[in-house]
Write a protein that holds these residues in place. Structure first.
Motif, PDB file in Angstrom:
ATOM      1  N   SER A   1       0.820  -1.212   0.000  1.00 13.97           N
ATOM      2  CA  SER A   1       0.000   0.000   0.000  1.00 13.97           C
ATOM      3  C   SER A   1       0.856   1.266   0.000  1.00 13.97           C
ATOM      4  O   SER A   1       0.365   2.351  -0.309  1.00 13.97           O
ATOM      5  N   GLU A   2       2.145   1.149   0.345  1.00  9.72           N
ATOM      6  CA  GLU A   2       3.032   2.311   0.388  1.00  9.72           C
ATOM      7  C   GLU A   2       3.705   2.589  -0.959  1.00  9.72           C
ATOM      8  O   GLU A   2       4.391   3.606  -1.092  1.00  9.72           O
TER       9      GLU A   2
ATOM     10  N   ASN B   1       5.311   2.147 -14.520  1.00 12.99           N
ATOM     11  CA  ASN B   1       5.395   3.483 -15.089  1.00 12.99           C
ATOM     12  C   ASN B   1       6.393   4.360 -14.342  1.00 12.99           C
ATOM     13  O   ASN B   1       6.575   4.225 -13.128  1.00 12.99           O
ATOM     14  N   ALA B   2       7.010   5.272 -15.087  1.00 13.70           N
ATOM     15  CA  ALA B   2       7.801   6.316 -14.432  1.00 13.70           C
ATOM     16  C   ALA B   2       6.867   7.164 -13.575  1.00 13.70           C
ATOM     17  O   ALA B   2       5.687   7.348 -13.902  1.00 13.70           O
ATOM     18  N   LEU B   3       7.380   7.678 -12.475  1.00 17.91           N
ATOM     19  CA  LEU B   3       6.553   8.491 -11.585  1.00 17.91           C
ATOM     20  C   LEU B   3       6.265   9.851 -12.225  1.00 17.91           C
ATOM     21  O   LEU B   3       7.150  10.450 -12.841  1.00 17.91           O
ATOM     22  N   ASN B   4       5.024  10.300 -12.105  1.00 15.68           N
ATOM     23  CA  ASN B   4       4.671  11.607 -12.657  1.00 15.68           C
ATOM     24  C   ASN B   4       4.944  12.698 -11.619  1.00 15.68           C
ATOM     25  O   ASN B   4       5.432  12.431 -10.518  1.00 15.68           O
ATOM     26  N   GLU B   5       4.628  13.930 -11.970  1.00 17.36           N
ATOM     27  CA  GLU B   5       4.936  15.066 -11.098  1.00 17.36           C
ATOM     28  C   GLU B   5       4.257  14.936  -9.734  1.00 17.36           C
ATOM     29  O   GLU B   5       4.889  15.175  -8.691  1.00 17.36           O
ATOM     30  N   ASP B   6       3.005  14.538  -9.728  1.00 20.34           N
ATOM     31  CA  ASP B   6       2.293  14.381  -8.450  1.00 20.34           C
ATOM     32  C   ASP B   6       2.924  13.279  -7.607  1.00 20.34           C
ATOM     33  O   ASP B   6       3.023  13.404  -6.379  1.00 20.34           O
ATOM     34  N   ASP B   7       3.335  12.196  -8.266  1.00 23.34           N
ATOM     35  CA  ASP B   7       3.960  11.089  -7.538  1.00 23.34           C
ATOM     36  C   ASP B   7       5.245  11.544  -6.849  1.00 23.34           C
ATOM     37  O   ASP B   7       5.493  11.212  -5.684  1.00 23.34           O
ATOM     38  N   ILE B   8       6.079  12.300  -7.576  1.00 25.13           N
ATOM     39  CA  ILE B   8       7.338  12.779  -7.003  1.00 25.13           C
ATOM     40  C   ILE B   8       7.079  13.709  -5.821  1.00 25.13           C
ATOM     41  O   ILE B   8       7.734  13.623  -4.773  1.00 25.13           O
TER      42      ILE B   8
ATOM     43  N   ARG C   1       6.182  12.653   1.818  1.00 26.15           N
ATOM     44  CA  ARG C   1       6.254  11.496   2.714  1.00 26.15           C
ATOM     45  C   ARG C   1       7.621  11.422   3.381  1.00 26.15           C
ATOM     46  O   ARG C   1       7.730  11.147   4.582  1.00 26.15           O
ATOM     47  N   ALA C   2       8.673  11.665   2.612  1.00 29.53           N
ATOM     48  CA  ALA C   2      10.035  11.621   3.166  1.00 29.53           C
ATOM     49  C   ALA C   2      10.219  12.660   4.255  1.00 29.53           C
ATOM     50  O   ALA C   2      10.776  12.381   5.324  1.00 29.53           O
ATOM     51  N   LEU C   3       9.748  13.870   4.001  1.00 30.49           N
ATOM     52  CA  LEU C   3       9.888  14.945   4.989  1.00 30.49           C
ATOM     53  C   LEU C   3       9.096  14.643   6.258  1.00 30.49           C
ATOM     54  O   LEU C   3       9.477  15.050   7.358  1.00 30.49           O
ATOM     55  N   LYS C   4       8.017  13.912   6.111  1.00 30.10           N
ATOM     56  CA  LYS C   4       7.158  13.598   7.254  1.00 30.10           C
ATOM     57  C   LYS C   4       7.699  12.423   8.066  1.00 30.10           C
ATOM     58  O   LYS C   4       7.575  12.393   9.295  1.00 30.10           O
TER      59      LYS C   4
END
Length: 426
Positions: free
Chosen positions: A18-19, A151-158, A164-167
């Motif tokens: 799910s992550e 798929n390559a990650l899109n702008e929203d995914d990045i 998430r990393a900052l959190k």
């Protein structure tokens, strides 16, 4: 090893399906992989997608979801012997999931070893590849695997990944990082989660703790240019490096050729791609000045396909040095291009009657093949006759280069002298 010494992508590696970010078409509700896992079923799979989109992580989490042992191998350093040992050691009761990273780099014998294990149910294979599996994976093996495209990650995914990393990451939290602009982060990430997180980690390492730090485009560009040695196999540097490699061969510089080749190999370039480029260079830049170059480059390509990395680096190096130190000529390259251009402009010209095939009586009666002079019936197996349409008589497409091996043969000199005399008489 302290937590901060562990790369950020590893610190934030998802621990549950799910992550996973950016692959909802496979892992979302009612998506195929999600449904299979819910049913406790896991077939052999090939994951096809660009770097940094989660192929390895998803494979591991799939194995965990069905409670199966997970064995991770890399095609770069696993030979047939090691592969067979892994298969032989697999349990009889619990079928392990064997993950092969960069499976497209396995040669035929390695893929055949996998095929036998998959067929007999000794392993469940999950292969990961950045190359089209239709071209790079054995058809028999491919037919026994489900192929899923990531798929390559899109702008929203990045952006979601960075938030998430900052959190979640304590090291980043201690830097009180605020993202003022996402544009450069998204651009440098190029759809790759690993690149995005590594870049964020680099930026954070330049900040002081316990003070507010703003990340804008200028900060990202500065850090990226100073610290990231990027090699994108589908991007600009991919073409820059192979261009430098071929131009070094053309320029007869074996040291530079080896250097640029090493840069490509270190960056993860497919050695088969490098061998193919040398095969082209052997004809385009060397040609008939040294015909053995084409033979050696062809054998290099076949050997690289059969052996794979890391041993094939030796064969690639040998071929690169040979091509770089060989005599050079592009005369046949220029000649075929001239011929193609001429053919484009004169495709309406008929084949002269004496050169036409005459398999039937009617064709012979119409003059097909009449007046053709069979060269082997003449002294020196040569006789003067025209082989081009009359409208192109005297056209020269091939001009030999001036080197020891590629010189105009006596026959070509004789033929062109006779043509010149004939034209003067007319």
């Amino acid at each position: 090893m302290s937590e901060t010494q562990i790369p950020l992508p590893e610190r934030l590696r998802p621990r549950d399906l799910s992550e996973i970010i950016g692959q909802d078409h496979l892992l979302g509700e009612h998506a195929p992989l999600r449904q299979m896992i819910d049913q406790g079923h896991l077939p052999s799979i090939i994951f096809w997608g660009p770097p940094g989109v989660g192929k390895t992580t998803i494979a591991l989490l799939l194995a965990q979801a069905v409670d199966r042992p997970f064995i991770s191998l890399s095609a770069l350093n696993t030979g047939v012997k090691e592969l067979r040992e892994v298969i032989a050691e697999s349990g009889d009761l619990i079928v392990p999931v064997v993950f092969i990273d960069e499976i497209h780099r396995f040669n035929k014998s390695q893929q055949d070893a996998l095929l036998n294990a998959v067929e007999k149910g000794k392993i469940t294979l999950i292969g990961a590849t950045t190359e089209n599996p239709s071209f790079e994976v054995n058809n028999a093996l491919l037919s026994r695997c489900q192929v899923y495209t990531l798929n390559a990650l899109n702008e929203d995914d990045i952006q979601n990944l960075i938030r998430r990393a900052l959190k979640q990451d304590k090291f980043l939290q201690d830097r009180y990082i605020q993202i003022g602009e996402y544009d450069a982060l998204v651009q440098f990430a190029a759809g790759d989660a690993r690149k995005a997180l590594n870049l964020l980690d680099l930026i954070a390492s330049t900040f002081e703790a316990d003070v507010e730090n703003i990340v804008d485009n200028a900060v990202v560009v500065k850090v990226a240019q100073q610290n990231i040695a990027r090699y994108d196999k589908s991007g600009e540097q991919h073409y820059d490096l192979v261009s430098a490699f071929i131009k070094s061969i053309r320029g007869s510089d074996p040291d530079a050729a080896l250097y640029w080749m090493a840069r490509m190999l270190k960056g993860g370039e497919d050695p088969v791609f490098i061998a193919r480029r040398m095969l082209i260079a052997a004809s385009e830049d060397i040609g008939n000045s040294n015909p053995n170059a084409l033979l050696l480059a062809g054998e290099c390509l076949r050997s690289v396909q059969a052996i794979g990395m890391p041993e094939c680096r030796i064969i690639l190096g040998q071929c690169a040095v040979y091509l770089a130190t060989s005599a050079k000529s592009n005369s046949t390259y220029l000649a075929i291009n001239k011929a193609l251009e001429l053919a484009e402009r004169t495709s309406n010209l008929p084949v002269p009657l004496h050169l036409r095939n005459a398999p039937t009586k009617l064709m012979k009666e119409q003059g097909y093949g009449v007046d053709y002079l069979y060269p082997h019936n003449y002294p020196e197996h040569f006789v003067m006759q025209d082989y081009l349409p009359p409208e192109l008589k005297g056209t020269k497409l091939y001009e030999s280069a001036r080197n020891k091996r590629e010189v105009e043969g006596e026959r070509l000199q004789q033929r062109r002298w006779m043509q010149q005399q004939e034209q003067q008489q007319q």
